[in-house]
Design a protein around this motif. Structure first.
Motif, PDB file in Angstrom:
ATOM      1  N   TRP A   1      31.424  16.154 126.818  1.00 28.95           N
ATOM      2  CA  TRP A   1      31.597  17.217 125.860  1.00 28.95           C
ATOM      3  C   TRP A   1      33.232  17.531 125.635  1.00 28.95           C
ATOM      4  O   TRP A   1      33.845  17.407 126.873  1.00 28.95           O
ATOM      5  N   GLY A   2      33.868  18.027 124.807  1.00 27.42           N
ATOM      6  CA  GLY A   2      35.076  18.411 124.622  1.00 27.42           C
ATOM      7  C   GLY A   2      35.207  19.097 123.489  1.00 27.42           C
ATOM      8  O   GLY A   2      34.382  18.926 122.422  1.00 27.42           O
ATOM      9  N   VAL A   3      36.204  20.018 123.494  1.00 28.54           N
ATOM     10  CA  VAL A   3      36.614  20.869 122.107  1.00 28.54           C
ATOM     11  C   VAL A   3      37.838  20.462 121.727  1.00 28.54           C
ATOM     12  O   VAL A   3      38.987  20.532 122.272  1.00 28.54           O
TER      13      VAL A   3
ATOM     14  N   GLY B   1      38.876  29.128 130.171  1.00 29.08           N
ATOM     15  CA  GLY B   1      37.807  28.563 130.266  1.00 29.08           C
ATOM     16  C   GLY B   1      38.322  26.790 130.134  1.00 29.08           C
ATOM     17  O   GLY B   1      39.393  26.492 130.070  1.00 29.08           O
ATOM     18  N   LEU B   2      37.250  25.873 130.307  1.00 31.34           N
ATOM     19  CA  LEU B   2      37.397  24.448 130.294  1.00 31.34           C
ATOM     20  C   LEU B   2      36.986  23.885 129.103  1.00 31.34           C
ATOM     21  O   LEU B   2      36.038  24.349 128.641  1.00 31.34           O
ATOM     22  N   LYS B   3      38.243  23.299 128.467  1.00 27.71           N
ATOM     23  CA  LYS B   3      37.805  22.649 127.024  1.00 27.71           C
ATOM     24  C   LYS B   3      37.019  21.104 126.989  1.00 27.71           C
ATOM     25  O   LYS B   3      37.003  20.574 126.056  1.00 27.71           O
ATOM     26  N   GLU B   4      36.832  20.822 128.214  1.00 29.91           N
ATOM     27  CA  GLU B   4      36.074  19.539 128.393  1.00 29.91           C
ATOM     28  C   GLU B   4      35.125  19.624 129.572  1.00 29.91           C
ATOM     29  O   GLU B   4      35.429  20.242 130.558  1.00 29.91           O
ATOM     30  N   GLY B   5      34.122  18.836 129.696  1.00 30.54           N
ATOM     31  CA  GLY B   5      33.668  18.629 130.721  1.00 30.54           C
ATOM     32  C   GLY B   5      32.440  17.557 130.634  1.00 30.54           C
ATOM     33  O   GLY B   5      32.308  16.811 129.575  1.00 30.54           O
ATOM     34  N   GLN B   6      31.525  17.491 131.584  1.00 28.09           N
ATOM     35  CA  GLN B   6      30.544  16.312 131.698  1.00 28.09           C
ATOM     36  C   GLN B   6      29.220  17.120 132.336  1.00 28.09           C
ATOM     37  O   GLN B   6      29.509  17.974 133.316  1.00 28.09           O
ATOM     38  N   THR B   7      28.203  17.273 131.807  1.00 26.17           N
ATOM     39  CA  THR B   7      26.733  17.882 132.286  1.00 26.17           C
ATOM     40  C   THR B   7      26.231  17.113 133.518  1.00 26.17           C
ATOM     41  O   THR B   7      26.758  15.786 133.662  1.00 26.17           O
ATOM     42  N   GLN B   8      25.251  17.480 134.022  1.00 25.62           N
ATOM     43  CA  GLN B   8      24.506  16.747 134.773  1.00 25.62           C
ATOM     44  C   GLN B   8      23.470  16.018 134.137  1.00 25.62           C
ATOM     45  O   GLN B   8      23.255  15.737 133.002  1.00 25.62           O
ATOM     46  N   VAL B   9      23.110  14.826 134.970  1.00 23.87           N
ATOM     47  CA  VAL B   9      22.058  13.877 134.558  1.00 23.87           C
ATOM     48  C   VAL B   9      20.693  14.442 134.528  1.00 23.87           C
ATOM     49  O   VAL B   9      20.317  14.947 135.540  1.00 23.87           O
ATOM     50  N   ASP B  10      20.033  14.676 133.648  1.00 27.71           N
ATOM     51  CA  ASP B  10      18.404  15.215 133.570  1.00 27.71           C
ATOM     52  C   ASP B  10      17.565  14.262 133.156  1.00 27.71           C
ATOM     53  O   ASP B  10      17.570  13.427 132.443  1.00 27.71           O
ATOM     54  N   LEU B  11      16.401  14.193 133.891  1.00 28.73           N
ATOM     55  CA  LEU B  11      15.209  13.254 133.807  1.00 28.73           C
ATOM     56  C   LEU B  11      14.321  14.393 133.774  1.00 28.73           C
ATOM     57  O   LEU B  11      13.504  14.837 134.678  1.00 28.73           O
TER      58      LEU B  11
ATOM     59  N   ALA C   1      15.694  16.435 127.263  1.00 32.32           N
ATOM     60  CA  ALA C   1      16.546  16.471 128.490  1.00 32.32           C
ATOM     61  C   ALA C   1      17.040  17.723 128.349  1.00 32.32           C
ATOM     62  O   ALA C   1      17.865  17.958 127.443  1.00 32.32           O
ATOM     63  N   TYR C   2      16.962  18.615 129.545  1.00 31.59           N
ATOM     64  CA  TYR C   2      17.530  20.034 129.607  1.00 31.59           C
ATOM     65  C   TYR C   2      18.902  19.870 130.373  1.00 31.59           C
ATOM     66  O   TYR C   2      18.815  19.445 131.437  1.00 31.59           O
ATOM     67  N   TRP C   3      19.934  20.390 129.761  1.00 29.14           N
ATOM     68  CA  TRP C   3      21.181  20.540 130.792  1.00 29.14           C
ATOM     69  C   TRP C   3      21.763  21.896 131.159  1.00 29.14           C
ATOM     70  O   TRP C   3      22.076  22.445 132.134  1.00 29.14           O
ATOM     71  N   SER C   4      21.400  22.852 129.965  1.00 25.21           N
ATOM     72  CA  SER C   4      21.963  24.288 130.106  1.00 25.21           C
ATOM     73  C   SER C   4      23.421  24.328 130.646  1.00 25.21           C
ATOM     74  O   SER C   4      23.728  25.071 131.750  1.00 25.21           O
ATOM     75  N   HIS C   5      24.378  23.467 129.977  1.00 23.79           N
ATOM     76  CA  HIS C   5      25.503  23.460 130.700  1.00 23.79           C
ATOM     77  C   HIS C   5      26.358  24.541 129.841  1.00 23.79           C
ATOM     78  O   HIS C   5      26.494  24.741 128.567  1.00 23.79           O
TER      79      HIS C   5
END
Lengths: 207, 175
Positions: free
Chosen positions: B25-27, B38-48, B55-59
């Motif tokens: 994701w990014g803004v 704050g961070l304006k971009e990132g990557q979530t975890q992999v959820d199974l 799929a829940y990330w709660s990022h």
């Protein structure tokens, strides 16, 4: 023009919570909670972390596990950045009786005054290899985070693989002070008559 | 200068063909906006997910912007990827949504789409995976040159964003 550095800014957030959870496959669970916040925040009263009792599923409602655990905390800050998050970790016994982690989760504390209900999805880190999965099941040593507060951060998540397996429901009652006075507009307060909260945990909401 | 706080999380995603998902994701903002923390971009975890389809990330997202104008209001763009058991990653969708413009809590469902290749590429995609991707992610949140694309609909990403605005009323902005 107002020089904001010379004015003492104070935003106080009171959090009163109760906790219910749903873990379809597991029983006899307890929960550890803690608050994670940014550099500009400081707790002024209440406990920052704690542990609940161990609970198991009732005979009547077989899918719910209830803690009804009270939380009362107050924070103050000069800046909304780093708004506090509630980090929840759930633990329970496995087949062999070892105490293992059943889920981590985090949610931001709501910032509008009023009553809010949040359902937090819980996840566990997954072992990378199938063999590691089997040996960790056998020996009772599942992958865990060394510091559960990692769950409240976004950095470093891209290398982790997790499995989501349950939900924790938290009910918040929020009060803020001096937000409007300092120019912050947080939108409308939450509506009064939302379901549940004051007596009993009859929230049948499915996530 | 007016200030905007975006405090919330990327909850998760559903409606995709497979479940082992992560999100980049990014803004993106216009030139008048400045990121203060704050961070304006990132990557979530992999959820199974073990139960259900989502799929829940709660990022967590916690951004603090200062701005001199309303143009270039922040846009959140997403790329949903699938990681299989061998560790290979495949694109599952692009999507974007504007950050809400009124203060308070908002629950947003961001729909996603994926570029569709020729019928040969689609056939290959069924067997070996992969598929066409955008060369530059700008096209996710811009309308220029979109007419060249042929896409298919994919799943939905759920977000919960809280917006706190400061001093917008001093500049005459109604909210």
């Amino acid at each position: 023009m107002l020089n904001l550095c010379s004015v003492t800014r104070k935003t106080v957030v009171d959090v009163l919570c109760g906790v219910v959870f749903q873990f379809p496959e597991y029983d006899n669970l307890y929960c550890k909670y803690c608050f994670v916040y940014g550099h500009d925040w400081a707790p002024t009263s209440g406990l920052e972390e704690g542990i609940t009792q161990i609970t198991c599923k009732g005979s009547q409602s077989s899918h719910k596990l209830i803690w009804n655990f009270p939380l009362e905390t107050t924070f103050k800050s000069t800046n909304p950045s780093g708004w506090p998050q509630l980090v929840v970790s759930v633990y329970g016994p496995d087949v062999f009786g070892n105490d293992i982690v059943r889920g981590y989760g985090a949610t931001h504390i709501p910032f509008t005054p009023g009553q809010h209900t949040r359902t937090i999805p819980m996840f566990v880190p997954e072992p990378t290899w199938r063999l590691q999965k089997f040996t960790s099941w056998l020996l009772g040593r599942r992958p865990e985070y060394t510091d559960p507060k990692v769950v409240a951060q976004g950095e470093g998540r891209e290398v982790t693989r997790v499995r989501s397996q349950g939900f924790v429901t938290v009910s918040f009652h929020i009060m803020t002070k001096d937000m409007k006075k300092l120019g912050y507009d947080t939108g409308p307060s939450s509506p009064r008559n939302t379901q549940s909260a004051t007596s009993g945990w009859s929230t049948e909401e499915q996530p | 200068m007016a200030e905007l706080h975006i405090i919330g999380q990327i909850i998760g995603a559903s409606g995709f063909p497979e479940n082992s998902l992560f999100c980049k994701w990014g803004v993106h903002t216009g030139g008048a906006w400045r990121l203060l923390s704050g961070l304006k971009e990132g990557q979530t975890q992999v959820d199974l997910p073990q139960i259900g389809d989502m799929a829940y990330w709660s990022h967590p997202i916690d951004l603090h912007y200062a701005t001199k104008g309303l143009q270039g209001w922040p846009k959140l763009h997403l790329q949903v990827w699938h990681q299989d058991s061998f560790g290979r990653c495949q694109l599952y969708g692009y999507g974007y949504c504007h950050v809400p413009s009124s203060p308070g809590h908002h629950r947003i469902s961001c729909v996603t789409w994926r570029p569709l290749g020729s019928w040969q590429e689609q056939l290959a995609q069924i067997f070996v995976g992969g598929g066409p991707q955008l060369r530059s992610p700008d096209l996710i949140y811009s309308g220029a040159d979109r007419y060249r694309l042929h896409t298919e609909a994919m799943g939905t990403v759920e977000l919960e964003l809280g917006i706190i605005m400061r001093h917008f009323d001093k500049y005459g902005v109604d909210s």
